[in-house]
Design an enzyme around this catalytic site. Structure first.
Site, PDB file in Angstrom:
ATOM      1  N   TYR A  79       1.008  -1.337  -0.503  1.00  0.00           N
ATOM      2  CA  TYR A  79       0.112  -0.309   0.170  1.00  0.00           C
ATOM      3  C   TYR A  79       0.824   1.213  -0.020  1.00  0.00           C
ATOM      4  O   TYR A  79       0.611   2.382   0.383  1.00  0.00           O
ATOM      5  CB  TYR A  79      -0.756   0.151   1.776  1.00  0.00           C
ATOM      6  CG  TYR A  79      -0.110   0.163   2.063  1.00  0.00           C
ATOM      7  CD1 TYR A  79       0.076   0.884   2.917  1.00  0.00           C
ATOM      8  CD2 TYR A  79       0.154  -1.116   2.817  1.00  0.00           C
ATOM      9  CE1 TYR A  79       1.154   0.319   4.523  1.00  0.00           C
ATOM     10  CE2 TYR A  79       0.948  -1.482   4.452  1.00  0.00           C
ATOM     11  CZ  TYR A  79       0.982  -0.400   5.127  1.00  0.00           C
ATOM     12  OH  TYR A  79       1.968  -0.247   5.824  1.00  0.00           O
ATOM     13  N   GLY A  80       2.075   0.770   0.108  1.00  0.00           N
ATOM     14  CA  GLY A  80       2.801   1.992   0.113  1.00  0.00           C
ATOM     15  C   GLY A  80       3.967   2.387  -0.970  1.00  0.00           C
ATOM     16  O   GLY A  80       3.701   2.312  -2.151  1.00  0.00           O
ATOM     17  N   THR A  81       5.873   2.606  -0.576  1.00  0.00           N
ATOM     18  CA  THR A  81       6.625   2.977  -1.882  1.00  0.00           C
ATOM     19  C   THR A  81       6.592   1.923  -2.423  1.00  0.00           C
ATOM     20  O   THR A  81       7.776   2.343  -3.135  1.00  0.00           O
ATOM     21  CB  THR A  81       7.915   3.649  -0.564  1.00  0.00           C
ATOM     22  OG1 THR A  81       8.131   1.986   0.012  1.00  0.00           O
ATOM     23  CG2 THR A  81       7.750   3.973   1.080  1.00  0.00           C
ATOM     24  N   LEU A  82       6.356   0.329  -1.828  1.00  0.00           N
ATOM     25  CA  LEU A  82       6.667  -0.667  -2.969  1.00  0.00           C
ATOM     26  C   LEU A  82       5.522  -0.945  -4.130  1.00  0.00           C
ATOM     27  O   LEU A  82       5.961  -1.410  -5.230  1.00  0.00           O
ATOM     28  CB  LEU A  82       6.676  -1.261  -1.985  1.00  0.00           C
ATOM     29  CG  LEU A  82       7.626  -1.859  -1.274  1.00  0.00           C
ATOM     30  CD1 LEU A  82       7.435  -3.429  -0.064  1.00  0.00           C
ATOM     31  CD2 LEU A  82       9.206  -2.012  -1.813  1.00  0.00           C
ATOM     32  N   GLU A 131      11.342  -4.741   5.497  1.00  0.00           N
ATOM     33  CA  GLU A 131      10.077  -4.197   6.140  1.00  0.00           C
ATOM     34  C   GLU A 131      10.438  -4.303   7.924  1.00  0.00           C
ATOM     35  O   GLU A 131       9.697  -3.881   8.314  1.00  0.00           O
ATOM     36  CB  GLU A 131       9.192  -4.575   5.765  1.00  0.00           C
ATOM     37  CG  GLU A 131       8.205  -4.437   4.324  1.00  0.00           C
ATOM     38  CD  GLU A 131       7.836  -3.301   3.984  1.00  0.00           C
ATOM     39  OE1 GLU A 131       8.038  -2.229   5.030  1.00  0.00           O
ATOM     40  OE2 GLU A 131       7.209  -3.172   2.768  1.00  0.00           O
TER      41      GLU A 131
END
Length: 157
Positions: free
Chosen positions: A7-10, A82
């Site tokens: 849901y983020g920087t990936l 992570e």
């Protein structure tokens, strides 16, 4: 293969997507887009403006992201990337499929259940400073979004 929801920087177009397509780190196959069945607070926190999904089910928004099928090598890389289990914890969550990639597909691999919900590993956190609960909640993350909190790459820290 395991399913992972990012849901983020990936996500595609985000600063760390390069890791998802680096086959030296393992295989990650894009399956589609989805959102959490339950609501969660997605905050941007810390001096590096990192997106965190706080593991507080029922609070916040249905968080949007991408579903990937990953091999064991990529899953191990993601755990390390992570900071699992200290910074983030990898837990199974129910993800509503919004859009599936491709048509047809393999024998069940990547197919959604009849109700359009799949179980995915998600990196969320139960180990956060209490003041993060008071930060603005987002339903979707973009490192260059109107929030004005640009993500700081690891190599720039």
């Amino acid at each position: 293969m395991a399913r992972v929801f990012v849901y983020g920087t990936l996500k595609k177009g985000q600063p760390n997507y390069k890791h998802m397509i680096n086959t030296a780190k393992g295989l990650a196959k894009f399956q589609g887009r989805g959102r959490t069945v339950e609501k969660y607070p997605l905050v941007i926190a810390g001096k590096y403006n990192i997106p965190y999904m706080l593991n507080i089910p029922g609070t916040g928004h249905h968080v949007a992201g991408e579903i990937y099928s990953v091999d064991d090598q990529m899953l191990q890389f993601l755990d390390e990337f992570e900071g699992c289990p200290d910074m983030y914890q990898r837990t199974l969550m129910r993800i509503e499929v919004v859009e599936w990639e491709g048509k047809g597909g393999g024998a069940g691999e990547g197919r959604a259940a009849a109700d359009g919900v799949v179980e995915c590993f998600v990196y969320s956190t139960m180990t956060y400073p209490p003041e993060w609960v008071g930060l603005p909640y987002h339903d979707s993350y973009d490192s260059s979004g109107k929030h004005g909190l640009s993500y700081v790459l690891r190599e720039s820290r």
